[in-house]
Enzyme design. Structure first.
Site, PDB file in Angstrom:
ATOM      1  N   ASN A 174       0.802  -1.232   0.000  1.00 44.87           N
ATOM      2  CA  ASN A 174       0.000   0.000   0.000  1.00 44.87           C
ATOM      3  C   ASN A 174       0.832   1.279   0.000  1.00 44.87           C
ATOM      4  OD1 ASN A 174       0.743  -0.473   2.672  1.00 44.87           O
ATOM      5  ND2 ASN A 174      -1.030   0.622   3.458  1.00 44.87           N
ATOM      6  N   GLY A 182       2.840  -5.092   7.601  1.00 47.84           N
ATOM      7  CA  GLY A 182       1.861  -5.904   6.889  1.00 47.84           C
ATOM      8  C   GLY A 182       0.716  -6.264   7.821  1.00 47.84           C
ATOM      9  N   SER A 183       0.119  -7.413   7.575  1.00 47.70           N
ATOM     10  CA  SER A 183      -1.085  -7.785   8.321  1.00 47.70           C
ATOM     11  C   SER A 183      -0.737  -8.499   9.631  1.00 47.70           C
ATOM     12  CB  SER A 183      -1.947  -8.699   7.448  1.00 47.70           C
ATOM     13  OG  SER A 183      -1.205  -9.847   7.109  1.00 47.70           O
ATOM     14  N   VAL A 201       0.178 -12.466   9.365  1.00 50.44           N
ATOM     15  CA  VAL A 201       1.539 -12.684   8.840  1.00 50.44           C
ATOM     16  C   VAL A 201       2.557 -12.235   9.889  1.00 50.44           C
ATOM     17  CG1 VAL A 201       3.194 -12.004   7.057  1.00 50.44           C
ATOM     18  CG2 VAL A 201       0.845 -12.547   6.418  1.00 50.44           C
ATOM     19  N   GLY A 202       2.285 -11.129  10.547  1.00 47.39           N
ATOM     20  CA  GLY A 202       3.201 -10.627  11.585  1.00 47.39           C
ATOM     21  C   GLY A 202       3.386 -11.637  12.704  1.00 47.39           C
ATOM     22  N   GLU A 245       4.910  -3.458  12.211  1.00 42.78           N
ATOM     23  CA  GLU A 245       3.775  -2.530  12.144  1.00 42.78           C
ATOM     24  C   GLU A 245       2.681  -3.257  11.393  1.00 42.78           C
ATOM     25  OE1 GLU A 245       3.668   0.142  13.763  1.00 42.78           O
ATOM     26  OE2 GLU A 245       5.783   0.322  14.250  1.00 42.78           O
ATOM     27  N   CYS A 274      -2.872   2.088   6.669  1.00 40.83           N
ATOM     28  CA  CYS A 274      -2.909   1.606   8.053  1.00 40.83           C
ATOM     29  C   CYS A 274      -3.386   2.707   8.991  1.00 40.83           C
ATOM     30  CB  CYS A 274      -1.539   1.098   8.464  1.00 40.83           C
ATOM     31  SG  CYS A 274      -0.274   2.339   8.261  1.00 40.83           S
ATOM     32  N   GLN A 290      -8.789  -8.255  -3.211  1.00 39.54           N
ATOM     33  CA  GLN A 290      -9.069  -7.262  -2.174  1.00 39.54           C
ATOM     34  C   GLN A 290     -10.484  -6.694  -2.364  1.00 39.54           C
ATOM     35  OE1 GLN A 290      -6.592  -6.165   0.249  1.00 39.54           O
ATOM     36  NE2 GLN A 290      -8.281  -5.112   1.252  1.00 39.54           N
ATOM     37  N   GLU A 295       9.467   2.942  14.714  1.00 36.98           N
ATOM     38  CA  GLU A 295      10.150   3.270  13.469  1.00 36.98           C
ATOM     39  C   GLU A 295      10.251   4.793  13.343  1.00 36.98           C
ATOM     40  OE1 GLU A 295       9.728   0.514  10.159  1.00 36.98           O
ATOM     41  OE2 GLU A 295       7.613   0.434  10.708  1.00 36.98           O
TER      42      GLU A 295
HETATM   43  P1  NAD Z   1       0.652  -8.933   4.150  1.00 39.61           P
HETATM   44  O1  NAD Z   1       0.823  -9.211   5.598  1.00 39.61           O
HETATM   45  O2  NAD Z   1      -0.159  -9.863   3.358  1.00 39.61           O
HETATM   46  O3  NAD Z   1       2.077  -8.864   3.432  1.00 39.61           O
HETATM   47  C1  NAD Z   1       3.088  -7.988   3.864  1.00 39.61           C
HETATM   48  C2  NAD Z   1       4.423  -8.508   3.356  1.00 39.61           C
HETATM   49  O4  NAD Z   1       4.715  -9.729   4.033  1.00 39.61           O
HETATM   50  C3  NAD Z   1       4.454  -8.819   1.861  1.00 39.61           C
HETATM   51  O5  NAD Z   1       5.716  -8.478   1.333  1.00 39.61           O
HETATM   52  C4  NAD Z   1       4.248 -10.318   1.845  1.00 39.61           C
HETATM   53  O6  NAD Z   1       4.754 -10.935   0.685  1.00 39.61           O
HETATM   54  C5  NAD Z   1       5.037 -10.729   3.068  1.00 39.61           C
HETATM   55  N1  NAD Z   1       4.692 -12.036   3.608  1.00 39.61           N
HETATM   56  C6  NAD Z   1       3.515 -12.710   3.500  1.00 39.61           C
HETATM   57  N2  NAD Z   1       3.605 -13.896   4.112  1.00 39.61           N
HETATM   58  C7  NAD Z   1       4.858 -13.983   4.636  1.00 39.61           C
HETATM   59  C8  NAD Z   1       5.546 -14.966   5.409  1.00 39.61           C
HETATM   60  N3  NAD Z   1       4.952 -16.107   5.756  1.00 39.61           N
HETATM   61  N4  NAD Z   1       6.813 -14.714   5.777  1.00 39.61           N
HETATM   62  C9  NAD Z   1       7.413 -13.567   5.441  1.00 39.61           C
HETATM   63  N5  NAD Z   1       6.827 -12.595   4.715  1.00 39.61           N
HETATM   64  C10 NAD Z   1       5.550 -12.807   4.318  1.00 39.61           C
HETATM   65  O7  NAD Z   1       0.108  -7.433   4.044  1.00 39.61           O
HETATM   66  P2  NAD Z   1      -0.305  -6.622   2.754  1.00 39.61           P
HETATM   67  O8  NAD Z   1      -1.607  -7.157   2.266  1.00 39.61           O
HETATM   68  O9  NAD Z   1       0.840  -6.528   1.799  1.00 39.61           O
HETATM   69  O10 NAD Z   1      -0.514  -5.159   3.370  1.00 39.61           O
HETATM   70  C11 NAD Z   1      -1.694  -4.787   4.022  1.00 39.61           C
HETATM   71  C12 NAD Z   1      -1.509  -4.860   5.529  1.00 39.61           C
HETATM   72  O11 NAD Z   1      -0.398  -4.045   5.906  1.00 39.61           O
HETATM   73  C13 NAD Z   1      -2.687  -4.290   6.290  1.00 39.61           C
HETATM   74  O12 NAD Z   1      -3.017  -5.136   7.357  1.00 39.61           O
HETATM   75  C14 NAD Z   1      -2.170  -2.962   6.831  1.00 39.61           C
HETATM   76  O13 NAD Z   1      -2.764  -2.499   8.002  1.00 39.61           O
HETATM   77  C15 NAD Z   1      -0.740  -3.261   7.032  1.00 39.61           C
HETATM   78  N6  NAD Z   1       0.025  -2.018   7.073  1.00 39.61           N
HETATM   79  C16 NAD Z   1       0.434  -1.561   8.287  1.00 39.61           C
HETATM   80  C17 NAD Z   1       1.138  -0.377   8.379  1.00 39.61           C
HETATM   81  C18 NAD Z   1       1.602   0.136   9.721  1.00 39.61           C
HETATM   82  O14 NAD Z   1       2.515   0.954   9.754  1.00 39.61           O
HETATM   83  N7  NAD Z   1       1.016  -0.300  10.825  1.00 39.61           N
HETATM   84  C19 NAD Z   1       1.445   0.327   7.226  1.00 39.61           C
HETATM   85  C20 NAD Z   1       1.012  -0.159   5.997  1.00 39.61           C
HETATM   86  C21 NAD Z   1       0.305  -1.358   5.938  1.00 39.61           C
END
Ligand code: NAD
Length: 483
Positions: free
Chosen positions: A150, A226-227, A230-231, A248, A282, A329, A460
């Site tokens: 995003n 990310g989400s 996954v986190g 994050e 986010c 999405q 961060e």
């Molecule tokens: P996602 O969690 O699907 O993917 C994020 C990244 O992680 C991608 O590069 C993906 O390929 C990688 N990934 C996926 N599975 C993995 C694994 N098993 N091991 C290692 N890496 C892996 O998220 P997304 O759909 O790309 O982004 C949307 C999410 O990001 C939303 O939940 C949003 O809230 C969050 N986000 C948070 C912030 C913040 O600062 N809090 C900022 C932007 C986006």
């Protein structure tokens, strides 16, 4: 067919084991390019090389490192129009936002260029006579950067810039939905005066190359955005090697609108916060917590404002809301619209797939009225151009509603009362709080992060980043007697 773009493995642009197509979400007939996918062997090779390169880089003089970061930042800023167009083409945000993101990414590099020269330690006298103490920070080693789609350029930059500034090697795995912006940034970094292999680009799927990266004992730190699911998986993998991790993740940000608010301002903040970036931020304002004395007037203006927003091709003049990033999405978003209605929320406008002249993933901005904070649409992150209005009877109820969430990234209040603004600023349980400003949109020279399920680990951005990208060494020195 366009040429396939490669990964940067051990300092060389290298073809991987397969490739993916990258298509424009504003017009899926527009093929942006083909992008290679790294293999497990390539990941190992680049990790080998990163360790050697990091030792070289740590030994570079401060000004040499500073110049590298400055050059990356200056190039991003000067090419903001071109690279912003590429970003908007692959991610779908309107061009002004794409251009602004690339410019901001440049500012992260120039900010950390300056921080390179400002790495001051501490000193102290020991409790033992004749002994001095020197406390300084050292690089952690090789950092894995895992970023979402995003904010493909800005998020990566606010991780890569401090990682390099503080002397680390970087292995970057971007999201597969936005590889073109990743290659563009990697090309800029690769052209600098850095040791071969200091910086790697490993495009690949999260489940494959991402998972291997976070499981590697040769990674010293993982910075992830990310989400939440996954986190959590990344944290579980990281702990097996005691790798430090910073994450994050999701959010459910609330904007509280008080009965003493400037209503036009409140509506402008709500519309921008809810629908900017197609709601895929986010920091998006996904819950609008509104005092009952102004509720009806606010709701009327909000719905009229949402209906007036122009949804369109990201690169066309006048577009205020671009397409959703992908068909998947968009389907999830429409599921949330159905769920909201099932839960009893009133869909006052939007929330529907739009047919447009271009074949893209278009959706009208949706406003739910008459919602309760315990509805699923107010508990889960939707990451969609959807927002919910929750009516409350008092300031206290507004604050309690804002805080009633498992997330805690940003929150905001619109009020003319200093007392309420001050109380809210001090009692909202979020990492970022805003007063008469949108919940989205933050600076680069101060910390960013959240509480609860939104964040994990050190903050961060700004100087706070040093906490994560360095390790502290405490030296005791007995100089002896000069005589
Ligand atoms: P996602 O969690 O699907 O993917 C994020 C990244 O992680 C991608 O590069 C993906 O390929 C990688 N990934 C996926 N599975 C993995 C694994 N098993 N091991 C290692 N890496 C892996 O998220 P997304 O759909 O790309 O982004 C949307 C999410 O990001 C939303 O939940 C949003 O809230 C969050 N986000 C948070 C912030 C913040 O600062 N809090 C900022 C932007 C986006």
């Amino acid at each position: 067919m366009p040429d396939t773009k490669f990964n940067l493995i051990a300092g060389s642009w290298t073809a991987g084991v397969s490739e993916i197509e990258n298509r424009n979400p504003s017009d899926i007939t527009d093929l942006i390019g083909l992008f290679t996918q790294a293999s497990a062997d390539q990941l190992e090779a680049t990790l080998d090389r990163a360790r050697i390169a990091q030792a070289d880089w740590a030994g570079y003089g401060l000004e040499r490192k500073q110049a590298v970061l400055m050059a990356i930042g200056a190039e991003l800023m000067s090419r903001a129009e071109e690279l912003g167009t590429l970003l908007s083409r692959e991610e779908g945000k309107p061009l002004a936002e794409g251009r602004g993101e690339v410019y901001r990414a440049g500012q992260f590099f120039t900010y950390y260029a300056a921080e390179t020269l400002r790495q001051l330690g501490e000193n102290a006298d020991s409790v033992r006579a004749g002994v001095e103490i020197d406390v300084r920070r050292e690089p952690v080693g090789t950092v894995a950067v895992i970023s979402p789609w995003n904010f493909p350029t800005a998020t990566a930059s606010w991780k890569i810039a401090p990682a390099l500034a503080y002397g680390n090697a970087v292995v970057w795995k971007p999201a597969n939905l936005t590889p073109a912006s990743a290659v563009a940034l990697a090309e800029i970094i690769d052209r600098q005066d850095i040791p071969k292999g200091l910086f790697s680009l490993v495009m690949g799927s999260g489940a494959d190359i991402g998972q291997r990266l976070v499981e590697s004992p040769r990674i010293d730190a993982i910075s992830f955005t990310g989400s939440v699911p996954v986190g959590k998986g990344i944290a579980a993998a990281a702990i097996q090697n005691l790798t430090r991790v910073q994450m994050e993740m999701g959010s459910k940000n609330a904007l509280a609108v008080m009965d003493d608010a400037d209503l036009d301002l409140a509506v402008t903040l709500a519309l921008g916060g809810a629908f900017g970036g197609t709601g895929q931020k986010c920091t998006a304002s996904s819950r609008l917590v509104v005092h009952d004395r102004v509720h009806d007037a606010f709701a009327e203006k909000l719905v009229a404002g949402a209906q007036a927003m122009k949804v369109g091709h990201a690169l066309e003049d006048g577009t205020q809301i671009g397409p959703v990033v992908s068909d998947r999405q968009l389907s999830e978003n429409l599921d949330y619209v159905r769920l909201g209605k099932t839960e009893g929320a009133e869909l006052a406008c939007g929330g529907a797939r739009l047919a447009m002249p271009h074949d893209g993933h278009y959706m009208s901005p949706g406003v739910f009225l008459n919602t309760r904070n315990d509805m699923t649409i107010n508990r889960e992150e939707m990451f969609a151009p959807l927002t919910s209005v929750i009516k409350v009877g008092s300031y206290d109820e507004a604050l309690a509603t804002v805080n009633d969430t498992r997330f805690g990234l940003t929150s905001g209040i619109v009020t003319r009362s200093l007392a309420r603004a001050t109380h809210f600023r001090r009692n909202a349980r979020t990492g970022v709080v805003t007063v008469n400003l949108p919940t989205a949109g933050t600076d680069y020279h101060v910390p960013f992060g959240g509480r609860g399920d939104s964040s994990y680990g050190p903050r961060e951005q700004g100087r706070a980043a040093a906490e994560f990208y360095t390790t502290v060494k405490t030296a005791y020195i007995s100089a002896g007697n000069p005589a």
